[in-house]
Enzyme design. Sequence first.
Site, PDB file in Angstrom:
ATOM      1  N   GLY A 150       1.057  -1.096  -0.055  1.00  0.00           N
ATOM      2  CA  GLY A 150      -0.039   0.057   0.045  1.00  0.00           C
ATOM      3  C   GLY A 150       0.989   1.186  -0.050  1.00  0.00           C
ATOM      4  O   GLY A 150       1.997   1.242   0.403  1.00  0.00           O
ATOM      5  N   GLN A 156       2.844   9.768   1.115  1.00  0.00           N
ATOM      6  CA  GLN A 156       4.066   9.183   1.379  1.00  0.00           C
ATOM      7  C   GLN A 156       5.088   9.435   0.125  1.00  0.00           C
ATOM      8  O   GLN A 156       6.297   9.296   0.134  1.00  0.00           O
ATOM      9  CB  GLN A 156       3.965   7.857   1.480  1.00  0.00           C
ATOM     10  CG  GLN A 156       3.200   7.302   2.788  1.00  0.00           C
ATOM     11  CD  GLN A 156       3.081   5.794   2.682  1.00  0.00           C
ATOM     12  OE1 GLN A 156       2.274   5.234   2.103  1.00  0.00           O
ATOM     13  NE2 GLN A 156       4.246   5.054   3.434  1.00  0.00           N
ATOM     14  N   CYS A 181       5.458  -0.472   7.011  1.00  0.00           N
ATOM     15  CA  CYS A 181       5.061   0.748   6.469  1.00  0.00           C
ATOM     16  C   CYS A 181       6.295   1.246   5.630  1.00  0.00           C
ATOM     17  O   CYS A 181       7.559   1.271   6.218  1.00  0.00           O
ATOM     18  CB  CYS A 181       4.621   1.827   7.516  1.00  0.00           C
ATOM     19  SG  CYS A 181       4.244   3.294   6.887  1.00  0.00           S
ATOM     20  N   LEU A 182       6.158   1.702   4.091  1.00  0.00           N
ATOM     21  CA  LEU A 182       7.110   2.263   3.592  1.00  0.00           C
ATOM     22  C   LEU A 182       7.876   3.409   3.918  1.00  0.00           C
ATOM     23  O   LEU A 182       8.937   3.789   3.566  1.00  0.00           O
ATOM     24  CB  LEU A 182       6.708   2.291   1.960  1.00  0.00           C
ATOM     25  CG  LEU A 182       6.461   1.023   1.197  1.00  0.00           C
ATOM     26  CD1 LEU A 182       5.935   1.337  -0.090  1.00  0.00           C
ATOM     27  CD2 LEU A 182       7.331  -0.042   1.373  1.00  0.00           C
ATOM     28  N   HIS A 239      -4.840   1.056   7.288  1.00  0.00           N
ATOM     29  CA  HIS A 239      -3.368   1.900   7.097  1.00  0.00           C
ATOM     30  C   HIS A 239      -3.335   2.787   6.430  1.00  0.00           C
ATOM     31  O   HIS A 239      -2.926   4.163   6.768  1.00  0.00           O
ATOM     32  CB  HIS A 239      -2.365   0.805   7.154  1.00  0.00           C
ATOM     33  CG  HIS A 239      -1.142   1.112   7.120  1.00  0.00           C
ATOM     34  ND1 HIS A 239       0.048   0.503   8.052  1.00  0.00           N
ATOM     35  CD2 HIS A 239      -0.242   1.953   6.402  1.00  0.00           C
ATOM     36  CE1 HIS A 239       1.019   1.201   7.678  1.00  0.00           C
ATOM     37  NE2 HIS A 239       0.861   2.192   6.971  1.00  0.00           N
ATOM     38  N   GLU A 240      -3.740   2.785   4.958  1.00  0.00           N
ATOM     39  CA  GLU A 240      -3.388   3.916   4.111  1.00  0.00           C
ATOM     40  C   GLU A 240      -4.267   4.973   4.343  1.00  0.00           C
ATOM     41  O   GLU A 240      -4.181   6.124   4.260  1.00  0.00           O
ATOM     42  CB  GLU A 240      -3.726   3.416   2.577  1.00  0.00           C
ATOM     43  CG  GLU A 240      -2.761   2.387   2.207  1.00  0.00           C
ATOM     44  CD  GLU A 240      -1.383   2.569   2.639  1.00  0.00           C
ATOM     45  OE1 GLU A 240      -0.793   3.766   2.557  1.00  0.00           O
ATOM     46  OE2 GLU A 240      -0.525   1.570   2.774  1.00  0.00           O
ATOM     47  N   HIS A 267      -2.891   7.385   6.972  1.00  0.00           N
ATOM     48  CA  HIS A 267      -1.665   8.165   6.296  1.00  0.00           C
ATOM     49  C   HIS A 267      -2.571   9.456   5.905  1.00  0.00           C
ATOM     50  O   HIS A 267      -1.957  10.622   5.963  1.00  0.00           O
ATOM     51  CB  HIS A 267      -1.261   7.480   4.988  1.00  0.00           C
ATOM     52  CG  HIS A 267       0.040   6.697   5.581  1.00  0.00           C
ATOM     53  ND1 HIS A 267       1.130   7.201   6.116  1.00  0.00           N
ATOM     54  CD2 HIS A 267       0.321   5.445   5.270  1.00  0.00           C
ATOM     55  CE1 HIS A 267       2.059   6.244   6.416  1.00  0.00           C
ATOM     56  NE2 HIS A 267       1.510   5.027   5.843  1.00  0.00           N
TER      57      HIS A 267
END
Length: 176
Positions: A46, A51, A93-94, A135-136, A139
């Site tokens: 994701g 991000q 997480c990236l 999660h996204e 963000h």
Amino acid sequence: MAILPIRLYPDPILLRPTDPVPQVDDEIRKLVQDMVETMTRAPGIGLAANQVGVPLRLCVVDLNSGQEPGGLVVLINPEITEASGTQLGEEGCLSFPDITIEVTRARLATVESIDLEGKSVTLSAEGLLARAILHECEHLDGKTFLQNVSSLKRELVKRQIRKRIRSGDWVDAAAK
Ligand code: ZN
């Protein structure tokens, strides 16, 4: 298509709520393509627009990291309209390379958004897909998964990150 640099915590763009996408045009479709390519390269499941430095309410999710066709979910201006049940699991997480934390989330989630043609879509997800979408969307609200853990755990992770920043070991996985 292009690989975009991924912003790492504590970049301020990750800590501010994003703005709604005013209209779905070619610029947005190009951004989505680049985000999918960046997510696939990392690899991740994701990626939210903030991000990659774009403060718009838009994210992509693909549980197969683009390895198999048909798994891509593009959410433009998503809103979680229903969430129920609970699940506990490890998340990465990236924007937090090589860090995983255990997070409790809803097991079922319904999200309303618009697609790449600008049409309204409602998606009901469960399990890992629900987890990734939640999660996204977090963000996009200017938050990160750290908000879901105890303050003690959060401080431990932040200390680990400061140490890695000092030693030059806090780098974007997609850029390698
Ligand atoms: Zn993330």
